[in-house]
Every structure is written in C-alpha cells, then in structure tokens.
Design a protein around this motif. Structure first.
Motif, PDB file in Angstrom:
ATOM      1  N   VAL A  55     -17.272  38.541  43.837  1.00  0.00           N
ATOM      2  CA  VAL A  55     -17.709  37.328  45.171  1.00  0.00           C
ATOM      3  C   VAL A  55     -17.071  37.127  46.861  1.00  0.00           C
ATOM      4  CG1 VAL A  55     -17.703  34.871  45.677  1.00  0.00           C
ATOM      5  CG2 VAL A  55     -18.252  35.320  43.937  1.00  0.00           C
TER       6      VAL A  55
ATOM      7  N   ILE B  80     -13.211  37.185  42.820  1.00  0.00           N
ATOM      8  CA  ILE B  80     -12.746  36.240  43.958  1.00  0.00           C
ATOM      9  C   ILE B  80     -12.217  36.434  44.964  1.00  0.00           C
ATOM     10  CG2 ILE B  80     -13.878  33.754  44.768  1.00  0.00           C
ATOM     11  CD1 ILE B  80     -13.955  33.024  42.097  1.00  0.00           C
TER      12      ILE B  80
ATOM     13  N   THR C  82     -24.137  27.164  45.057  1.00  0.00           N
ATOM     14  CA  THR C  82     -24.788  27.975  44.228  1.00  0.00           C
ATOM     15  C   THR C  82     -24.752  29.247  45.473  1.00  0.00           C
ATOM     16  OG1 THR C  82     -26.522  26.562  42.938  1.00  0.00           O
ATOM     17  CG2 THR C  82     -27.004  28.778  42.916  1.00  0.00           C
TER      18      THR C  82
ATOM     19  N   LEU D 189     -18.092  31.082  36.291  1.00  0.00           N
ATOM     20  CA  LEU D 189     -18.386  31.727  37.571  1.00  0.00           C
ATOM     21  C   LEU D 189     -19.522  33.079  36.070  1.00  0.00           C
ATOM     22  CD1 LEU D 189     -17.433  33.913  39.427  1.00  0.00           C
ATOM     23  CD2 LEU D 189     -15.563  33.805  38.444  1.00  0.00           C
ATOM     24  N   HIS D 190     -20.071  33.733  36.226  1.00  0.00           N
ATOM     25  CA  HIS D 190     -21.304  33.989  35.122  1.00  0.00           C
ATOM     26  C   HIS D 190     -21.919  33.901  34.014  1.00  0.00           C
ATOM     27  CE1 HIS D 190     -20.131  37.429  38.446  1.00  0.00           C
ATOM     28  NE2 HIS D 190     -19.010  37.112  38.179  1.00  0.00           N
TER      29      HIS D 190
ATOM     30  N   LEU E 268     -12.575  26.854  45.284  1.00  0.00           N
ATOM     31  CA  LEU E 268     -12.721  28.582  45.184  1.00  0.00           C
ATOM     32  C   LEU E 268     -12.093  29.473  44.769  1.00  0.00           C
ATOM     33  CD1 LEU E 268     -15.275  29.939  43.881  1.00  0.00           C
ATOM     34  CD2 LEU E 268     -15.670  30.868  46.143  1.00  0.00           C
TER      35      LEU E 268
ATOM     36  N   ILE F 116     -16.343  24.505  37.771  1.00  0.00           N
ATOM     37  CA  ILE F 116     -16.493  26.509  38.365  1.00  0.00           C
ATOM     38  C   ILE F 116     -17.399  26.637  37.924  1.00  0.00           C
ATOM     39  CG2 ILE F 116     -16.420  27.820  39.691  1.00  0.00           C
ATOM     40  CD1 ILE F 116     -13.563  26.238  40.745  1.00  0.00           C
TER      41      ILE F 116
ATOM     42  N   LEU G 222     -22.083  32.496  41.124  1.00  0.00           N
ATOM     43  CA  LEU G 222     -21.540  31.315  40.980  1.00  0.00           C
ATOM     44  C   LEU G 222     -21.747  30.220  41.500  1.00  0.00           C
ATOM     45  CD1 LEU G 222     -18.381  30.126  41.908  1.00  0.00           C
ATOM     46  CD2 LEU G 222     -19.053  30.353  44.152  1.00  0.00           C
ATOM     47  N   GLN G 223     -21.233  28.686  40.509  1.00  0.00           N
ATOM     48  CA  GLN G 223     -22.641  27.767  40.651  1.00  0.00           C
ATOM     49  C   GLN G 223     -20.774  26.692  41.178  1.00  0.00           C
ATOM     50  OE1 GLN G 223     -25.026  27.505  37.953  1.00  0.00           O
ATOM     51  NE2 GLN G 223     -26.359  25.523  38.777  1.00  0.00           N
TER      52      GLN G 223
END
Lengths: 490, 327
Positions: free
Chosen positions: A162, A82, A27, A64-65, A51, A62, A6-7
């Motif tokens: 997550v 999440i 991160t 994700l993967h 998030l 965001i 996740l970033q």
C-alpha cells in the motif's frame, strides 16, 4: 472486484474535544488507485496518520490482508508494507540518492557500510520503475518532483503493498505530473494499491479508479471515477452545489498603473508589459519559466536591469521595504517559508504590513493595529476561533487569506499573486477568486502567476506566457484555451 | 482553565514550579535560605544576571545569539573603573567625572555591539562564530587595559551606584527593575520591538513584509552591547573593583536565564516576565549551592547539570499544564 487489501472500519479520532474523524470506513482493493479527496480539514491527513502509525485512533480497527492489526508507529507501518510519499518532502540534502532511499537500513559488511551493495540495490529499484538517477548524486539540488521519486523508491524498497501519495502533484509541472501518473499506473500493474490524496480534478480523472470523499471527518461518499462528474465530486466535498467555482467577473480595467520595459536578469530575458488599474494580468508557463522571478525582481528581492514605471514615475526597488512603500505587494508562492510567521497570532501576521503606518513616534498603536487586522479578518472571511489563534493552526486556505490580508493592509496599488491557490481547498479557492475580483473592482492592478490553467484563464483578463525566461506570447482571456497556452509553454 | 491555556504566560508554569521545587530543597538543607538577609542577597546576585538576560533578549528573540556579552561587560567595566580609579594601575592614566566615565563605558559597549551587528547582519558569518570571536578578542583587550590586575580605589560617587539604599533595599535592585521595564517597553510597545519578534519568528517572511531585517539585527546588537556594558559597570561598582576576569562565563548564564524563561534559542517568542523568573532561578542556583555548602569546583558541575535538567523539567511541566488546561 479483486481481493481487499486494506480495510479501515469505524475509525474515530478525537483530539481533546475536537472530533477529527468520526466513524470513517475505507476499503482498498489490490492494485487499484483510490483517490481520497476532501477539503482541507476534512480529515484526510488524520486518516492517513492513523494508517501509517503516526497517531493511534480513539476507536476503530484496521484490517490488513484479512487480519486485524495495530500499527504502532511509522516504522511498524513500513514493516507491514504501508508507505507514504509525503506532501512536504524531507530529504537529507547532504546525502546521496542511495543513502536517502536506504536511510537507517544501509547494507553492511563487517560493520562498515557496503556501498557497492547499496548502489546496486538502488539501481535495481530504479530499473523497476524505469527512472534514471545517479545513485551517488547528492540530493541537495533535486527538484520537488525528483525528491518525490526518491520517496517512491523508498516505498518500493520496503516492498510495500500500500502506498499513500499525499498531494503529490501540488508542486509539479504538467510534464512531471504525466511522469508521476505513468509510475503510478506501473505500480498498479505490479499489484500495489495506491491511495492518492489530491485537490486536483485533473489528477482524479487521470489516474483514479475509485474516489472516496471525506467531509468534516465523516465519510461523505465513494464512487467509481468514470461514473462521476467533476460537479458530483465537488458537491460531495463541500456538501453543496458549487455552480461555478470561479464566479463572475465584474472588474473594468482603467488606466495603466505599472509599466515594465525590457526587464532582464539572470533568469528573465527582456520582458515588457503594462498592467491597468482594475485589471488581472495572468502569467502562464511551466515552473522555472521565469514568472516568479519577474515578480521578485520588481518587488526588490532580486536585482534586475530595465525600466519599471509606477503611475508614470520611474522606480527601482532594492528591497521589499521600498516596493511596499511604493504600493506594490507580493503574496509569495510559498506561504510557510516566505509569507507567514507560523508561530505568531493571525492578527500579528496581518499587522506586520502596517507597523510603520500605524506607529506614532516609533510606538506601536496596538488598538489601531488590532482594529485593522480584525477588519481584514472579517472581510476575507478568515475562519479561526479568534485573531489570537496562531497561524500554524489554520488550514492552507485560511493561511493564504492571512497572507493576502497582510498584503492588503498596506493598501497596495499593485498586487502580485504567485500561485495564490496552491494547496488551498475548493471552498477557499472560490473565496480567493471572489477576493481577487473585489480588489480588481476597487481598482487594484493585479498580476497573477498560476500553473493551473483553468484558473489562469478564468481569473485573468489578459495572459502572458513565459518559456525559459522569454516572453513567448500574449492573449486576451477570451481567446485563451488550455491547448493554446500549453502549445506556447513547451 | 481554558483562559489560562490561551494565556501567553502558560509556558511560565515550568520555571515557576522549578523555582519552588529548588527553593524547597535548599530550604530543607539550610533554613537560612529564606532569611531576609539571604533573600536580599539573592536579589543582589540577580541584578547582573537579569541585566545580561535583558541584553541577550534582543538578539536572541530576533533569532540570533550573543556569546560575547561577558567580555563586553568586562571591558566596559574596566574602562569605566580606570577612569574613576585613584590608583590607576591600568594603561589609560586618566581620571574623569564618574558620569563621563560611565558614558564612555557605554559608548564602548555600543561600538562593540555595532561591530558584532555589522558582521552578523551584513556578512554570512554565523552569529555564534562572530560573537565567540569578539568574546575572546575583547577579553584580551580587557587584560591589556587592566594590566592583568584588578582596578580598585574607585571614586566614592561611583561606588554609591551599589551602596546606596532606598527604603532599606539596595539601589541596584531598583536599577534591575528599570532594565526589565525598559526592555519590556521596547519589545512590546515599540514598532522596533514588534519587528524584532517578527524577524525571529521568520526572517524571510519579515523581509517580504517590508521589514529591513539587516537593520533590525544591527540595532539588536547595539542595544545588547549598551545593556551589557551597563551590566559590567554595575558589577564593578558592586564588587568595588574591575576584575580582568569579571563576568567570565556569564554569556552562558544569560543564555540559560533566557532559555529557562521561555525565549527559545531560535527566537520569535519570549517575555520579560519569563526572563525575570529565569534570572531569579540562575541567582538562586548560585546562592543555593553556597547555602548547601558545595565547594566552587563542584558548583560548576552542579550548575551545568541543573541547566540541562531545568530546561528539560520546564518543558515537561509546560507540556503537562498545557494538556491539563486543554481538557
């Protein structure tokens, strides 16, 4: 490091003119535990709300993967893997464990709930992390720790990659914390990435691998936990060096003010102690050891047998009203339910304690009330726009100070503090310790219950340890160590 | 705008806009709505609504409710009327001075409040159930006392409570103003009133702050009973008689007026200014429907729909103004 799960890039969130988050990056790697720390109001909750789709960011992205995503709402977040384990857990008490875990997604057969399948699925999830509930048990009687486990099961049931834990240890005993740490390490081994929000240094060092610090809505640093000292993390949080958060003690105990002999009720089995003016007496022990119950009995909330002497006079309070009239005040461990009127202004909350003292012929003296309340607001450094700000708009630390102010307004001789720094950030904690020392210096007799051992040892002059309703030990703060208190607790 | 946003009256914009909207619609259907005679008519209809809103505000702000206001009013109105009626068809067979008769009516109201209050404060029976029970039981007592018949031929001195005019305005409207002022005074200026808000805001926190929550609850119901009895007495003076079915459905009216005026059902907040607007809206609703010539049966449907819609509408407007004011 392994792959990035996740970033969050350049996340900004404004509420009207308030900048809750400014250009925040985060991160998260696969299978790591990232501790997210910061004072109350630093933006941790806002970031997690972004998030989990509770709110939308003003700007930022965001990933994700590896793919940019927009998380529309909490159920969208769940669907994307999440999950969040909330600080204030909401379980449906009248439903069973299994029904709570699969709420809204009960398996069906021919349009009816398929309970066999439901219990089987729940059992499978529990086996995965090695916990043992009866899936058919009703949740009503569950402790906070048990409710948390249900949330974790819920997260697992969505196959989350997550999981966010929002201050999970705030209300747990030390044993329960250890269990939780174990489960978190287990999840980590399965490749789940964890974001762990906490105020407690102990948590960070027990499970954290990396730490990310927020301050005033900005990134204030990240690092590898094993390379940072406690002081490093705290200074990142508050932006300054806190040399010793407990401060120096200046109080000198005087004469005995409160004398308790053979206090007994269903939860406490014969307790004896004295408290002197200007002394801080600490009660240690696990949650449920009877510490809160001692305070509540003397304060007139719970019935008891035994003798209580205040300044040489026998008293027996049957209500908080009587206790306050005698000069005893209680800061409860649960400020939201028992301490504050959240939808009322700060000043009104504080003056609640002095309504009768300032009234003339039943008429409220609004001027006097405001003046007194304002005085305590200034003295206790309650941070708010002004006294008409509603209590619900304050951070945990400031809310706690409002409760303390309300108790002090009635000029108590004896002050009971039940977990006075629970859910309070580091900066406000130091201020609350200073307030406690000031009060002791002014000759107030203070009885404090605390589950945080370093705090208990640093702030108390004397410590009594309770176990399952029994008084099992007493020591001076000088001879107390975390080890010898724990040895008595369990 | 900032100042407005922080004002405690910000949440009244909803009800004010609602009154203006509804008033405009009725005016376009029937311009007589804004004639002087009709405005005074609305004022007279507002009297009882406003007084029962004052009665309800005490338990409601303290976080409880009272479904029995209508029966307390009806019973006390009937008792007082029997004591001042020349015809005397009821079972009391007594005639007294009007002042004594009113005093007796008010004492009965206080006793009804005491009964509600003791049951609610000192047992764990929910307020809704207790007051629903007293609503039914006291209505039955009203039927018995009136012998199921209207009590008429009332003492002239008693009727002057509704017929006297001061500066061309019916004296009942002055009474209403007094009720609003006294309620505002008790709620805002006395320590008792402050405690009522605290109990409704968070009963547990109030208790731990040294407030005797049970005693406050009890007194709220006694005050409510007293004010409700006066509402019933003034209503019977206005209608020249005590009807066995008097004030039927008025508990709902009181709850509506408070809800529209910003006293939340869970308590802890509310202002008399809001209740003024709330009861004005309820009076306009009844009057407006007559002006638009809706038949009585349809009025019930309309009133129910309007209650739900108006609270929703007021909430919506409040949200809009609050966010406007913030920016």
């Amino acid at each position: 490091m392994s792959e990035v799960v996740l970033q969050m890039n350049h996340v900004t969130k404004n509420f009207g003119g308030v900048h809750a988050l400014t250009d925040v990056d985060l991160t998260l790697y696969k299978g790591e535990v990232l501790c997210l720390v910061g004072e109350n109001g630093a933006g941790k909750s806002t970031l997690m709300n972004v998030l989990t789709g509770v709110i939308q960011p003003t700007s930022g992205e965001i990933i994700l993967h590896g793919e940019p995503v927009i998380i529309k709402n909490p159920s969208d977040a769940f669907a994307r893997g999440i999950s969040i384990v909330h600080q204030e857990l909401v379980q449906m008490g009248k439903l069973t464990v299994a029904e709570n875990v699969f709420a809204g997604r009960l398996p069906t057969k021919h349009g009816l709930v398929d309970y066999d399948q439901l219990y089987k699925d729940t059992q499978e999830l529990m086996d995965r992390i090695n916990i043992h509930f009866d899936p058919k048990a009703k949740v009503r009687q569950f402790s906070i720790a048990q409710c948390q486990l249900i949330e974790i099961l819920k997260a697992l049931s969505y196959d989350s990659s997550v999981i966010v834990f929002d201050e999970p240890t705030a209300a747990l005993t030390i044993d329960e914390c250890q269990t939780l740490y174990g489960i978190i390490r287990d999840l980590q081994k399965r490749g789940v990435s964890i974001i762990f929000i906490s105020h407690r240094m102990a948590d960070i060092y027990a499970v954290g691998e990396r730490v990310a610090v927020l301050r005033d809505g900005h990134n204030s640093g990240t690092g590898v936990v094993s390379e940072l000292t406690e002081k490093d993390i705290i200074s990142m949080m508050v932006g300054r060096q806190i040399e010793d958060q407990y401060g120096e003690k200046h109080n000198v105990p005087g004469d005995v003010v409160l004398k308790v002999r053979n206090l007994k009720n269903s939860r406490v089995h014969g307790v004896n102690f004295d408290v002197r003016a200007g002394e801080v007496l600490g009660f240690g022990g696990l949650i449920g050891a009877g510490r809160t119950e001692i305070l509540q009995a003397i304060f007139g909330i719970d019935p008891y047998e035994g003798e209580v002497e205040l300044e040489g006079k026998q008293i027996h309070c049957n209500s908080p009203e009587e206790a306050i009239k005698h000069g005893i005040s209680l800061v409860s461990e649960n400020r939201k339910d028992y301490g504050l009127i959240l939808k009322h202004a700060i000043l009104k909350n504080i003056s609640l304690g002095i309504l009768d003292q300032t009234s003339r012929h039943g008429l409220a003296d609004a001027k006097q009330e405001r003046a007194t309340a304002q005085e305590f607001m200034d003295k206790l450094l309650i941070k708010a726009k002004n006294g008409d700000t509603k209590a619900m708009a304050l951070s945990g630390g400031n809310q706690q100070k409002v409760v303390i102010a309300r108790c002090l307004a009635s000029k108590p001789k004896v002050l009971f503090l039940d977990e006075p720094t629970r859910g309070v950030d580091v900066g406000a904690k130091a201020e609350i310790y200073r307030i406690i020392d000031d009060l002791a210096c002014q000759g107030v007799a203070i009885v404090m219950v605390s589950s945080e051992l370093p705090e208990l040892i640093a702030i108390s002059d004397r410590i009594i340890v309770m176990r399952e309703g029994d008084q099992v030990g007493e020591m001076s703060a000088k001879e107390a160590t975390e080890e010898n208190i724990m040895a008595l607790c369990v | 705008m900032k100042k407005l946003a922080q004002s405690q009256y910000i949440n009244l914009t909803g009800i004010i806009v609602l009154i203006l909207t509804f008033g405009t619609i009725v005016y376009f259907v029937n311009p007589l709505f804004l004639s002087k005679a009709n405005i005074l008519n609305v004022g007279r209809q507002m009297v009882v609504f406003g007084i029962i809103a004052c009665a309800l505000s005490f338990p409601q702000i303290a976080g409880n409710t009272d479904m029995g206001i209508e029966s307390v009013g009806a019973l006390c109105g009937a008792i007082t009327c029997e004591l001042v009626s020349a015809a005397n068809p009821g079972i009391l067979q007594l005639q007294t001075h009007p002042v004594l008769a009113i005093l007796i009516g008010v004492i009965v109201g206080a006793l009804c409040g005491l009964l509600n209050g003791v049951l609610i404060a000192y047992t764990t029976i929910p307020a809704f159930i207790v007051t629903l029970g007293t609503q039914t039981a006291l209505r039955g007592m009203t039927y018995i006392i009136t012998n199921n018949m209207p009590i008429a031929q009332l003492d002239e001195r008693f009727l002057s409570l509704a017929q006297t005019k001061v500066f061309g305005i019916n004296i009942q409207i002055y009474f209403l103003a007094v009720f609003f002022l006294v309620t505002a005074f008790i709620l805002n200026k006395t320590t008792f009133g402050r405690k009522v808000f605290a109990v409704g805001g968070n009963a547990q926190a109030a208790y731990q702050s040294g407030i005797n929550v049970k005693r406050i609850t009890l007194f709220c119901y006694i005050i409510c009973g007293i004010i409700a009895s006066l509402a019933g007495i003034l209503l019977s003076a206005r209608t020249n008689s005590a009807q066995p079915t008097a004030m039927n459905g008025y508990s709902t009216v009181a709850i509506s007026a408070c809800a529209m005026g910003g006293v939340p059902l869970e308590g802890g907040e509310g202002s008399v200014v809001g209740m003024v607007f709330g009861s004005l809206m309820m009076a306009m609703l009844t009057n407006g429907m007559n002006m638009m010539r809706l038949s009585t049966n349809y009025q019930y449907i309309f009133r129910g729909v309007m209650l739900i819609l108006s609270v929703f509408y007021a909430q919506w407007i409040n949200k809009k103004t609050a966010s406007l004011a913030r920016e």
